[in-house]
Motif scaffolding. Sequence first.
Motif, PDB file in Angstrom:
ATOM      1  N   PHE A 203       0.821  -1.214   0.000  1.00 25.88           N
ATOM      2  CA  PHE A 203       0.000   0.000   0.000  1.00 25.88           C
ATOM      3  C   PHE A 203       0.855   1.264   0.000  1.00 25.88           C
ATOM      4  O   PHE A 203       0.462   2.281  -0.595  1.00 25.88           O
ATOM      5  CB  PHE A 203      -0.978  -0.014   1.170  1.00 25.88           C
ATOM      6  CG  PHE A 203      -2.236  -0.782   0.894  1.00 25.88           C
ATOM      7  CD1 PHE A 203      -3.344  -0.152   0.354  1.00 25.88           C
ATOM      8  CD2 PHE A 203      -2.294  -2.145   1.132  1.00 25.88           C
ATOM      9  CE1 PHE A 203      -4.504  -0.860   0.071  1.00 25.88           C
ATOM     10  CE2 PHE A 203      -3.446  -2.864   0.861  1.00 25.88           C
ATOM     11  CZ  PHE A 203      -4.559  -2.229   0.326  1.00 25.88           C
TER      12      PHE A 203
ATOM     13  N   ARG B  86      -0.224   2.720  -3.390  1.00 27.32           N
ATOM     14  CA  ARG B  86      -1.256   3.728  -3.102  1.00 27.32           C
ATOM     15  C   ARG B  86      -0.637   5.071  -2.740  1.00 27.32           C
ATOM     16  O   ARG B  86      -0.900   6.089  -3.388  1.00 27.32           O
ATOM     17  CB  ARG B  86      -2.152   3.252  -1.961  1.00 27.32           C
ATOM     18  CG  ARG B  86      -3.218   4.281  -1.540  1.00 27.32           C
ATOM     19  CD  ARG B  86      -3.826   3.903  -0.183  1.00 27.32           C
ATOM     20  NE  ARG B  86      -2.814   3.873   0.868  1.00 27.32           N
ATOM     21  CZ  ARG B  86      -2.992   3.282   2.051  1.00 27.32           C
ATOM     22  NH1 ARG B  86      -4.122   2.643   2.319  1.00 27.32           N
ATOM     23  NH2 ARG B  86      -2.024   3.316   2.961  1.00 27.32           N
TER      24      ARG B  86
ATOM     25  N   VAL C   9      -7.407  -5.414 -10.484  1.00 25.95           N
ATOM     26  CA  VAL C   9      -8.472  -4.669  -9.799  1.00 25.95           C
ATOM     27  C   VAL C   9      -9.825  -5.347  -9.996  1.00 25.95           C
ATOM     28  O   VAL C   9     -10.791  -5.041  -9.296  1.00 25.95           O
ATOM     29  CB  VAL C   9      -8.548  -3.202 -10.274  1.00 25.95           C
ATOM     30  CG1 VAL C   9      -7.225  -2.490 -10.020  1.00 25.95           C
ATOM     31  CG2 VAL C   9      -8.943  -3.106 -11.745  1.00 25.95           C
TER      32      VAL C   9
ATOM     33  N   ALA D 130     -13.343  -5.427  -8.114  1.00 27.19           N
ATOM     34  CA  ALA D 130     -13.458  -6.316  -6.955  1.00 27.19           C
ATOM     35  C   ALA D 130     -12.151  -7.092  -6.807  1.00 27.19           C
ATOM     36  O   ALA D 130     -12.093  -8.292  -7.092  1.00 27.19           O
ATOM     37  CB  ALA D 130     -14.640  -7.266  -7.113  1.00 27.19           C
ATOM     38  N   PRO D 131     -11.078  -6.421  -6.390  1.00 22.35           N
ATOM     39  CA  PRO D 131      -9.790  -7.108  -6.265  1.00 22.35           C
ATOM     40  C   PRO D 131      -9.872  -8.272  -5.294  1.00 22.35           C
ATOM     41  O   PRO D 131     -10.549  -8.194  -4.270  1.00 22.35           O
ATOM     42  CB  PRO D 131      -8.849  -6.012  -5.763  1.00 22.35           C
ATOM     43  CG  PRO D 131      -9.735  -4.957  -5.180  1.00 22.35           C
ATOM     44  CD  PRO D 131     -11.008  -5.007  -5.954  1.00 22.35           C
ATOM     45  N   GLN D 132      -9.136  -9.344  -5.625  1.00 17.65           N
ATOM     46  CA  GLN D 132      -9.210 -10.565  -4.840  1.00 17.65           C
ATOM     47  C   GLN D 132      -7.999 -10.764  -3.922  1.00 17.65           C
ATOM     48  O   GLN D 132      -7.914 -11.779  -3.236  1.00 17.65           O
ATOM     49  CB  GLN D 132      -9.327 -11.763  -5.782  1.00 17.65           C
ATOM     50  CG  GLN D 132     -10.557 -11.731  -6.679  1.00 17.65           C
ATOM     51  CD  GLN D 132     -11.845 -11.812  -5.878  1.00 17.65           C
ATOM     52  OE1 GLN D 132     -12.135 -12.834  -5.258  1.00 17.65           O
ATOM     53  NE2 GLN D 132     -12.622 -10.740  -5.891  1.00 17.65           N
TER      54      GLN D 132
ATOM     55  N   VAL E  35      -4.231  -8.608  -1.975  1.00 20.69           N
ATOM     56  CA  VAL E  35      -3.600  -7.374  -1.513  1.00 20.69           C
ATOM     57  C   VAL E  35      -3.050  -6.559  -2.677  1.00 20.69           C
ATOM     58  O   VAL E  35      -3.201  -5.332  -2.720  1.00 20.69           O
ATOM     59  CB  VAL E  35      -2.484  -7.697  -0.503  1.00 20.69           C
ATOM     60  CG1 VAL E  35      -1.686  -6.446  -0.151  1.00 20.69           C
ATOM     61  CG2 VAL E  35      -3.069  -8.322   0.757  1.00 20.69           C
TER      62      VAL E  35
ATOM     63  N   ALA F  77      -5.901  -4.874  -4.476  1.00 16.87           N
ATOM     64  CA  ALA F  77      -6.509  -3.858  -3.609  1.00 16.87           C
ATOM     65  C   ALA F  77      -5.621  -2.627  -3.498  1.00 16.87           C
ATOM     66  O   ALA F  77      -6.107  -1.483  -3.506  1.00 16.87           O
ATOM     67  CB  ALA F  77      -6.772  -4.444  -2.223  1.00 16.87           C
ATOM     68  N   SER F  78      -4.307  -2.849  -3.401  1.00 21.10           N
ATOM     69  CA  SER F  78      -3.396  -1.709  -3.287  1.00 21.10           C
ATOM     70  C   SER F  78      -3.319  -0.924  -4.595  1.00 21.10           C
ATOM     71  O   SER F  78      -3.227   0.306  -4.590  1.00 21.10           O
ATOM     72  CB  SER F  78      -1.997  -2.183  -2.871  1.00 21.10           C
ATOM     73  OG  SER F  78      -1.387  -2.983  -3.871  1.00 21.10           O
TER      74      SER F  78
ATOM     75  N   LEU G 210      -5.797  -0.716  -6.815  1.00 25.81           N
ATOM     76  CA  LEU G 210      -7.063   0.007  -6.917  1.00 25.81           C
ATOM     77  C   LEU G 210      -7.031   1.260  -6.040  1.00 25.81           C
ATOM     78  O   LEU G 210      -7.475   2.338  -6.457  1.00 25.81           O
ATOM     79  CB  LEU G 210      -8.223  -0.893  -6.506  1.00 25.81           C
ATOM     80  CG  LEU G 210      -9.603  -0.230  -6.473  1.00 25.81           C
ATOM     81  CD1 LEU G 210      -9.984   0.335  -7.834  1.00 25.81           C
ATOM     82  CD2 LEU G 210     -10.658  -1.225  -5.993  1.00 25.81           C
ATOM     83  N   ALA G 211      -6.483   1.126  -4.841  1.00 21.12           N
ATOM     84  CA  ALA G 211      -6.356   2.293  -3.961  1.00 21.12           C
ATOM     85  C   ALA G 211      -5.476   3.355  -4.605  1.00 21.12           C
ATOM     86  O   ALA G 211      -5.714   4.559  -4.444  1.00 21.12           O
ATOM     87  CB  ALA G 211      -5.784   1.866  -2.615  1.00 21.12           C
TER      88      ALA G 211
END
Length: 291
Positions: free
Chosen positions: A75, A79, A104, A120-122, A124, A127-128, A130-131
């Motif tokens: 992150f 991010r 993502v 809908a990331p599956q 870390v 998700a990072s 997408l952030a």
Amino acid sequence: MRILIAGARGQVGSLLRQQASLRGWDVLAVDREELDITDPVAVNGRVAQWRPQVIINAAAHTAVDKAESEVAASFAINRDGPANLAAAAQQVGAVLLHISTDYVFAGDKVGLYVESDAVAPQGVYGASKLAGEQAVAAACPRHLILRTAWVFGEQGNNFVKTMLRLAASRDSLGIVADQFGGPTYAGDIAAALLTMAQQALAPGFSQWGLYHFAGEPHVSWHGFANAIFQVAVEQGVLARQPAVQGIGTADYPTPAKRPANSRLDCRKIRQVFGILPSDWPRALQNIKAYA
């Protein structure tokens, strides 16, 4: 053109630096040692000093499996780093281009993913990333985010290099055959980003936001491996082609879940910028560069 490239020693960043220099642009290319993008003070200082017209972020924490246990680092780099670059770009009136990923998405769609599909990331990593997209959009309205997939190039670690290394010592390999995507040559990503940057600086440009860019034709990892081996044998990089057995995702467990469908719809980038999908079979013809 004054351009700042972050992540300049990576797969895409190294080719961005080369191609921007060939275009005659004034380039400041930095990697982690020269600029820690997670440090907002350092980022603001360097950008204020250089005053680029364009900032391209090719830096990322891309170790998908390691990300599951290196959450804070993922992150911070994926991010916070982009957020710092975007804020600095906004301060000096620069355009920011940022590389994102197919991760993502959940990877369970039937058909190609378009830019407006639900995310809908599956894991870390996804998700990072997408952030990072969200942080860039919030900090710098004049941004272009390029989602890509299955990247390979002459620098760094990637699937092509791994396959060539394994094939040199094994007679047979089991390769996942139920995940599909578009292999994307790093040099084509670099060229796309520079074309987008140049057009974005034109008076009246307003097509900011998300774009997909990946390779065609779409294949499975199994199909991609076979294509790699065929070219490698034809060009004398491998003495013989190993037997390639198609296996399922369940047969090759990894810490991070991989998308079953990574196929990205690239029509928007063609319509707005005139950029065609990456021609990965052409890029494979330079197979000796990956050996």
